[in-house]
Design a protein around this motif. Structure first.
Motif, PDB file in Angstrom:
ATOM      1  N   TYR A  38      41.775  22.941  49.797  1.00  0.00           N
ATOM      2  CA  TYR A  38      42.834  23.908  50.077  1.00  0.00           C
ATOM      3  C   TYR A  38      42.275  25.312  50.260  1.00  0.00           C
ATOM      4  O   TYR A  38      42.751  26.066  51.105  1.00  0.00           O
ATOM      5  CB  TYR A  38      43.848  23.894  48.927  1.00  0.00           C
ATOM      6  N   THR A  39      41.294  25.675  49.461  1.00  0.00           N
ATOM      7  CA  THR A  39      40.817  27.060  49.432  1.00  0.00           C
ATOM      8  C   THR A  39      39.461  27.280  50.085  1.00  0.00           C
ATOM      9  O   THR A  39      39.116  28.410  50.420  1.00  0.00           O
ATOM     10  CB  THR A  39      40.694  27.555  47.984  1.00  0.00           C
ATOM     11  N   GLY A  40      38.662  26.232  50.208  1.00  0.00           N
ATOM     12  CA  GLY A  40      37.298  26.382  50.694  1.00  0.00           C
ATOM     13  C   GLY A  40      36.330  26.806  49.601  1.00  0.00           C
ATOM     14  O   GLY A  40      35.121  26.866  49.829  1.00  0.00           O
ATOM     15  N   VAL A  41      36.826  27.081  48.416  1.00  0.00           N
ATOM     16  CA  VAL A  41      35.990  27.539  47.300  1.00  0.00           C
ATOM     17  C   VAL A  41      35.270  26.353  46.674  1.00  0.00           C
ATOM     18  O   VAL A  41      35.893  25.347  46.336  1.00  0.00           O
ATOM     19  CB  VAL A  41      36.844  28.272  46.241  1.00  0.00           C
ATOM     20  N   GLN A  42      33.962  26.491  46.532  1.00  0.00           N
ATOM     21  CA  GLN A  42      33.160  25.465  45.869  1.00  0.00           C
ATOM     22  C   GLN A  42      32.420  26.021  44.666  1.00  0.00           C
ATOM     23  O   GLN A  42      32.007  25.281  43.793  1.00  0.00           O
ATOM     24  CB  GLN A  42      32.165  24.859  46.858  1.00  0.00           C
ATOM     25  N   ASP A  43      32.238  27.315  44.643  1.00  0.00           N
ATOM     26  CA  ASP A  43      31.498  27.974  43.571  1.00  0.00           C
ATOM     27  C   ASP A  43      32.461  28.268  42.410  1.00  0.00           C
ATOM     28  O   ASP A  43      33.466  28.974  42.578  1.00  0.00           O
ATOM     29  CB  ASP A  43      30.892  29.265  44.102  1.00  0.00           C
ATOM     30  N   ALA A  44      32.155  27.742  41.246  1.00  0.00           N
ATOM     31  CA  ALA A  44      33.012  27.921  40.072  1.00  0.00           C
ATOM     32  C   ALA A  44      33.283  29.398  39.780  1.00  0.00           C
ATOM     33  O   ALA A  44      34.380  29.751  39.332  1.00  0.00           O
ATOM     34  CB  ALA A  44      32.368  27.252  38.855  1.00  0.00           C
ATOM     35  N   ALA A  45      32.325  30.265  40.048  1.00  0.00           N
ATOM     36  CA  ALA A  45      32.490  31.690  39.767  1.00  0.00           C
ATOM     37  C   ALA A  45      33.588  32.328  40.616  1.00  0.00           C
ATOM     38  O   ALA A  45      34.129  33.370  40.257  1.00  0.00           O
ATOM     39  CB  ALA A  45      31.168  32.430  39.983  1.00  0.00           C
ATOM     40  N   GLU A  46      33.944  31.706  41.739  1.00  0.00           N
ATOM     41  CA  GLU A  46      34.969  32.244  42.633  1.00  0.00           C
ATOM     42  C   GLU A  46      36.380  31.761  42.293  1.00  0.00           C
ATOM     43  O   GLU A  46      37.359  32.270  42.849  1.00  0.00           O
ATOM     44  CB  GLU A  46      34.646  31.876  44.076  1.00  0.00           C
ATOM     45  N   VAL A  47      36.503  30.785  41.417  1.00  0.00           N
ATOM     46  CA  VAL A  47      37.806  30.190  41.122  1.00  0.00           C
ATOM     47  C   VAL A  47      38.816  31.199  40.576  1.00  0.00           C
ATOM     48  O   VAL A  47      39.943  31.279  41.077  1.00  0.00           O
ATOM     49  CB  VAL A  47      37.659  28.955  40.211  1.00  0.00           C
ATOM     50  N   PRO A  48      38.482  32.007  39.566  1.00  0.00           N
ATOM     51  CA  PRO A  48      39.488  32.950  39.062  1.00  0.00           C
ATOM     52  C   PRO A  48      40.008  33.916  40.129  1.00  0.00           C
ATOM     53  O   PRO A  48      41.223  34.106  40.257  1.00  0.00           O
ATOM     54  CB  PRO A  48      38.754  33.698  37.946  1.00  0.00           C
ATOM     55  N   SER A  49      39.124  34.496  40.907  1.00  0.00           N
ATOM     56  CA  SER A  49      39.580  35.454  41.925  1.00  0.00           C
ATOM     57  C   SER A  49      40.379  34.760  43.016  1.00  0.00           C
ATOM     58  O   SER A  49      41.350  35.327  43.537  1.00  0.00           O
ATOM     59  CB  SER A  49      38.399  36.246  42.513  1.00  0.00           C
ATOM     60  N   GLU A 106      44.152  35.585  44.130  1.00  0.00           N
ATOM     61  CA  GLU A 106      44.456  35.833  45.543  1.00  0.00           C
ATOM     62  C   GLU A 106      45.584  34.920  46.029  1.00  0.00           C
ATOM     63  O   GLU A 106      46.506  35.367  46.726  1.00  0.00           O
ATOM     64  CB  GLU A 106      43.201  35.621  46.386  1.00  0.00           C
ATOM     65  N   LEU A 107      45.537  33.652  45.670  1.00  0.00           N
ATOM     66  CA  LEU A 107      46.603  32.725  46.057  1.00  0.00           C
ATOM     67  C   LEU A 107      47.951  33.168  45.490  1.00  0.00           C
ATOM     68  O   LEU A 107      48.974  33.147  46.188  1.00  0.00           O
ATOM     69  CB  LEU A 107      46.290  31.304  45.580  1.00  0.00           C
ATOM     70  N   GLY A 108      47.957  33.566  44.225  1.00  0.00           N
ATOM     71  CA  GLY A 108      49.196  34.015  43.605  1.00  0.00           C
ATOM     72  C   GLY A 108      49.729  35.280  44.237  1.00  0.00           C
ATOM     73  O   GLY A 108      50.936  35.403  44.501  1.00  0.00           O
ATOM     74  N   MET A 109      48.861  36.222  44.494  1.00  0.00           N
ATOM     75  CA  MET A 109      49.286  37.485  45.090  1.00  0.00           C
ATOM     76  C   MET A 109      49.737  37.295  46.541  1.00  0.00           C
ATOM     77  O   MET A 109      50.579  38.045  47.028  1.00  0.00           O
ATOM     78  CB  MET A 109      48.149  38.507  45.015  1.00  0.00           C
ATOM     79  N   ILE A 113      51.942  37.083  38.092  1.00  0.00           N
ATOM     80  CA  ILE A 113      51.467  37.579  36.792  1.00  0.00           C
ATOM     81  C   ILE A 113      50.174  36.841  36.452  1.00  0.00           C
ATOM     82  O   ILE A 113      50.128  35.610  36.498  1.00  0.00           O
ATOM     83  CB  ILE A 113      52.522  37.345  35.693  1.00  0.00           C
ATOM     84  N   MET A 114      49.156  37.626  36.134  1.00  0.00           N
ATOM     85  CA  MET A 114      47.878  37.007  35.781  1.00  0.00           C
ATOM     86  C   MET A 114      47.372  37.577  34.467  1.00  0.00           C
ATOM     87  O   MET A 114      47.765  38.671  34.089  1.00  0.00           O
ATOM     88  CB  MET A 114      46.846  37.189  36.892  1.00  0.00           C
ATOM     89  N   ILE A 115      46.537  36.823  33.805  1.00  0.00           N
ATOM     90  CA  ILE A 115      45.958  37.294  32.553  1.00  0.00           C
ATOM     91  C   ILE A 115      44.675  38.075  32.847  1.00  0.00           C
ATOM     92  O   ILE A 115      43.981  37.816  33.825  1.00  0.00           O
ATOM     93  CB  ILE A 115      45.691  36.131  31.564  1.00  0.00           C
ATOM     94  N   MET A 116      44.389  39.033  32.004  1.00  0.00           N
ATOM     95  CA  MET A 116      43.206  39.872  32.178  1.00  0.00           C
ATOM     96  C   MET A 116      41.930  39.038  32.193  1.00  0.00           C
ATOM     97  O   MET A 116      40.985  39.350  32.915  1.00  0.00           O
ATOM     98  CB  MET A 116      43.148  40.927  31.063  1.00  0.00           C
ATOM     99  N   GLN A 117      41.910  37.961  31.406  1.00  0.00           N
ATOM    100  CA  GLN A 117      40.718  37.121  31.360  1.00  0.00           C
ATOM    101  C   GLN A 117      40.381  36.569  32.745  1.00  0.00           C
ATOM    102  O   GLN A 117      39.215  36.391  33.077  1.00  0.00           O
ATOM    103  CB  GLN A 117      40.898  35.964  30.369  1.00  0.00           C
ATOM    104  N   ASP A 118      41.403  36.278  33.566  1.00  0.00           N
ATOM    105  CA  ASP A 118      41.148  35.800  34.927  1.00  0.00           C
ATOM    106  C   ASP A 118      40.709  36.946  35.835  1.00  0.00           C
ATOM    107  O   ASP A 118      39.855  36.766  36.702  1.00  0.00           O
ATOM    108  CB  ASP A 118      42.381  35.111  35.510  1.00  0.00           C
ATOM    109  N   VAL A 119      41.292  38.120  35.640  1.00  0.00           N
ATOM    110  CA  VAL A 119      40.903  39.280  36.453  1.00  0.00           C
ATOM    111  C   VAL A 119      39.412  39.561  36.292  1.00  0.00           C
ATOM    112  O   VAL A 119      38.728  39.867  37.260  1.00  0.00           O
ATOM    113  CB  VAL A 119      41.736  40.526  36.076  1.00  0.00           C
ATOM    114  N   ILE A 120      38.897  39.399  35.079  1.00  0.00           N
ATOM    115  CA  ILE A 120      37.476  39.688  34.852  1.00  0.00           C
ATOM    116  C   ILE A 120      36.617  38.424  34.824  1.00  0.00           C
ATOM    117  O   ILE A 120      35.426  38.489  34.572  1.00  0.00           O
ATOM    118  CB  ILE A 120      37.264  40.558  33.593  1.00  0.00           C
ATOM    119  N   GLY A 121      37.232  37.261  35.126  1.00  0.00           N
ATOM    120  CA  GLY A 121      36.480  36.026  35.327  1.00  0.00           C
ATOM    121  C   GLY A 121      35.911  35.375  34.087  1.00  0.00           C
ATOM    122  O   GLY A 121      34.858  34.748  34.147  1.00  0.00           O
ATOM    123  N   LEU A 122      36.603  35.485  32.962  1.00  0.00           N
ATOM    124  CA  LEU A 122      36.080  34.911  31.722  1.00  0.00           C
ATOM    125  C   LEU A 122      36.328  33.410  31.630  1.00  0.00           C
ATOM    126  O   LEU A 122      37.294  32.880  32.171  1.00  0.00           O
ATOM    127  CB  LEU A 122      36.708  35.613  30.514  1.00  0.00           C
TER     128      LEU A 122
END
Length: 165
Positions: free
Chosen positions: A77-88, A92-95, A103-112
């Motif tokens: 669906y997204t083309g994303v394969q790198d785990a580090a890109e999943v939160p962003s 992006e999908l939600g926005m 509404i997103m949690i800060m932990q996702d904004v900073i990729g924790l």
């Protein structure tokens, strides 16, 4: 999908009758096929989209623990394969959704990862203890969120009118 993700038709009818927004959670979108209401192309305006909620793992934690079927669906669906890109990408999908709010949690904004999870339902200990030590180091994330707010037209009216596009 688990039982906690099933909304019965009578609940939907009541929600629509009173005009309450629906709740769409992107972490629930990746199983059940193309008709899954949580998939962005099935979102509707009177809804609120969440990459995950306070009761879910972080987006990075979700990716680390989800099954291969969900990972494959997300990647297709997204083309994303790198785990580090999943939160962003989840943000992006939600926005980008037609949902009236995201509404997103800060932990996702900073990729924790999952170690920063807020709450695990059914457990008594270790919930609601995550805290950011400082917001001084989040300049890049803040700039990314401003850019995303601009491109998805979610910035408050007039907020960024005097800035370069």
């Amino acid at each position: 999908m688990g039982d906690t993700q099933v909304i019965t038709p009578d609940v939907v009818a009541l929600r629509e009758e009173i005009g309450a927004p629906g709740m769409l959670v992107l972490q629930f979108a990746w199983e059940g096929g193309g008709a899954n209401v949580h998939l962005p192309h099935n979102h509707y305006p009177n809804s609120i989209c969440y990459p995950g909620t306070h009761d879910n793992d972080t987006a990075a934690g979700w990716w680390a623990s989800t099954n291969d079927k969900a990972k494959t669906a997300f990647t297709r669906y997204t083309g994303v394969q790198d785990a580090a890109e999943v939160p962003s990408k989840m943000i992006e999908l939600g926005m980008s959704s037609v949902s009236k709010d995201c509404i997103m949690i800060m932990q996702d904004v900073i990729g924790l990862d999952g170690s920063a999870r807020f709450n695990t339902p059914g457990t008594a200990d270790g919930n609601w203890v995550w805290r950011s030590k400082s917001f001084d180091n989040f300049t890049a994330e803040a700039e990314n969120m401003v850019a995303l707010c601009k491109v998805t037209d979610r910035a408050p009216p007039g907020k960024y009118d005097n800035e370069d596009e």
